[in-house]
Write an enzyme that holds these catalytic residues in place. Structure first.
Site, PDB file in Angstrom:
ATOM      1  N   ARG A 118       0.793  -1.226   0.000  1.00 36.77           N
ATOM      2  CA  ARG A 118       0.000   0.000   0.000  1.00 36.77           C
ATOM      3  C   ARG A 118       0.821   1.269   0.000  1.00 36.77           C
ATOM      4  O   ARG A 118       0.549   2.192  -0.751  1.00 36.77           O
ATOM      5  CB  ARG A 118      -0.910   0.090   1.238  1.00 36.77           C
ATOM      6  CG  ARG A 118      -2.259  -0.511   1.078  1.00 36.77           C
ATOM      7  CD  ARG A 118      -2.653  -1.123   2.388  1.00 36.77           C
ATOM      8  NE  ARG A 118      -1.675  -2.105   2.759  1.00 36.77           N
ATOM      9  CZ  ARG A 118      -1.723  -3.375   2.346  1.00 36.77           C
ATOM     10  NH1 ARG A 118      -2.709  -3.791   1.626  1.00 36.77           N
ATOM     11  NH2 ARG A 118      -0.783  -4.232   2.674  1.00 36.77           N
ATOM     12  N   HIS A 173       5.507   6.216  11.311  1.00 38.80           N
ATOM     13  CA  HIS A 173       4.952   6.047   9.959  1.00 38.80           C
ATOM     14  C   HIS A 173       3.973   7.203   9.708  1.00 38.80           C
ATOM     15  O   HIS A 173       2.758   7.010   9.665  1.00 38.80           O
ATOM     16  CB  HIS A 173       4.241   4.691   9.882  1.00 38.80           C
ATOM     17  CG  HIS A 173       3.943   4.215   8.506  1.00 38.80           C
ATOM     18  ND1 HIS A 173       3.975   5.025   7.383  1.00 38.80           N
ATOM     19  CD2 HIS A 173       3.568   2.986   8.056  1.00 38.80           C
ATOM     20  CE1 HIS A 173       3.639   4.308   6.322  1.00 38.80           C
ATOM     21  NE2 HIS A 173       3.403   3.075   6.703  1.00 38.80           N
TER      22      HIS A 173
HETATM   23  C1  NCD Z   1       2.001  -0.887   8.079  1.00 40.05           C
HETATM   24  C2  NCD Z   1       3.518  -0.690   8.176  1.00 40.05           C
HETATM   25  O1  NCD Z   1       4.228  -0.897   7.187  1.00 40.05           O
HETATM   26  O2  NCD Z   1       3.925  -0.302   9.246  1.00 40.05           O
HETATM   27  N1  NCD Z   1       1.575  -1.076   6.768  1.00 40.05           N
HETATM   28  C3  NCD Z   1       1.333   0.005   5.986  1.00 40.05           C
HETATM   29  O3  NCD Z   1       2.180   0.842   5.770  1.00 40.05           O
HETATM   30  N2  NCD Z   1       0.093   0.165   5.506  1.00 40.05           N
HETATM   31  C4  NCD Z   1       1.485  -1.914   9.017  1.00 40.05           C
HETATM   32  C5  NCD Z   1       2.055  -3.291   8.953  1.00 40.05           C
HETATM   33  O4  NCD Z   1       2.937  -3.603   8.161  1.00 40.05           O
HETATM   34  O5  NCD Z   1       1.565  -4.109   9.734  1.00 40.05           O
END
Ligand code: NCD
Length: 311
Positions: free
Chosen positions: A51, A129
């Site tokens: 994503r 993030h």
């Molecule tokens: C998350 C991440 O990479 O921290 N995913 C994301 O970016 N949508 C959550 C995860 O990997 O569990």
């Protein structure tokens, strides 16, 4: 050079403005289709992603720009021993903005120190993030109509889950947020976040291991995957990975207007029979990620549709 490494790099007003722009993009897609014409985004992904990388790329394409990059450390010169700083210096020669994901906490920060173009932290280890947080905030605001006065439960891997760390940090700046931390003892929220973010801001919170007991109180439920890649022991991962499994049946006790979020990827923690429940918002959330990243790219490049029209 403005970068986004931590969600606190943006003021509350700036976050709200980005969400406003994302809402406007959703309503007027055509208006934004050429804003980044001639600009390039480099996606430097040293860690797997679906994503985040694809939504960054889709965002840049939808703004009329181009994308270059790599999706695994093995396909970059990191595998030959190149430092993050040197890889960043190279990317600056070829791109106008960088999105970086790295397994080491702080790598995008190091990159931002040597970069001549904006760097966006697309996830650094078990740390932060921020663009997932913008995604989460946009989804909550579109679904609930507000970013204040609600009870949010974070469930699963609160220790290594960087999306949880960033979202709690962001929500601590809004009024009337009550936080319910739901995890096994081994995967509790790191104490520095509990102290510096929750306690220091006087946020009301509860900590529990029992999802079903608190489910009826929640307005937002943020489910997370147990972060296998951050475990030192496979045995420990296997023991903890199915600590929580949300099912349609368990939702009988939840509020009618609950919204269920998950940054994805999901493993077992949300049963697929929840997907058709109107409270399940995680796929819509993934879509929001593209629009908010479009807003962010424009902001960091200082580009707006109006400017282009006046040229
Ligand atoms: C998350 C991440 O990479 O921290 N995913 C994301 O970016 N949508 C959550 C995860 O990997 O569990």
């Amino acid at each position: 050079m403005r970068s986004l490494i931590n969600i606190l790099d943006l003021s509350v007003e700036e976050v709200d403005k980005l969400l406003d722009v994302a809402d406007d993009i959703i309503a007027n897609r055509e208006k934004y289709s050429e804003v980044c014409h001639g600009k390039k985004l480099a996606t430097l992904f040293f860690e797997p992603s679906t994503r985040t990388r694809l939504s960054f790329e889709a965002a840049m394409y939808e703004l009329g720009g181009n994308v270059l990059g790599f999706s695994a450390a093995a396909s970059s010169s990191a595998s030959k021993g190149e430092s993050v700083a040197d890889t960043t210096r190279m990317a600056c020669c070829y791109a106008d903005i960088i999105a970086m994901r790295h397994p080491k906490e702080g790598a995008p920060f190091v990159a931002s120190k040597v970069s001549s173009v904006p760097v966006v932290n697309a996830g650094d280890g078990g740390h932060n993030h921020p663009t997932q947080t913008l995604t989460d905030l946009l989804t909550i605001r579109r679904k609930k109509g507000r970013l204040n006065n609600f009870t949010i439960g974070f469930c699963g891997d609160l220790k290594f889950g960087r999306t949880v760390h960033s979202l709690i940090t962001a929500l601590a700046r809004y009024e009337g947020i009550k936080i319910v931390l739901i995890s096994p003892d081994e995967l509790k929220l790191p104490s520095y976040i509990k102290k510096d973010v929750i306690k220091n801001n006087g946020i009301e919170y509860v900590q529990t291991t029992d999802l079903e007991a608190v489910l009826p109180e929640l307005d937002v439920l943020y489910m997370t995957r147990v972060q296998q890649e951050r475990f030192f022991s496979e045995e420990e991962y296997i023991r903890l990975r199915d600590s929580y499994i949300l099912t349609r049946k368990k939702l009988d006790k939840a509020k009618e207007d609950l919204i269920i979020l998950h940054p994805l990827p999901r493993v077992n923690e949300i049963s697929t029979d929840v997907d058709d429940d109107p409270r399940a918002c995680y796929f819509e959330q993934a879509l929001c990620g593209k629009f908010v990243r479009m807003a962010l790219i424009m902001e960091l490049l200082g580009l707006h549709p109006e400017e282009k029209e006046s040229k």
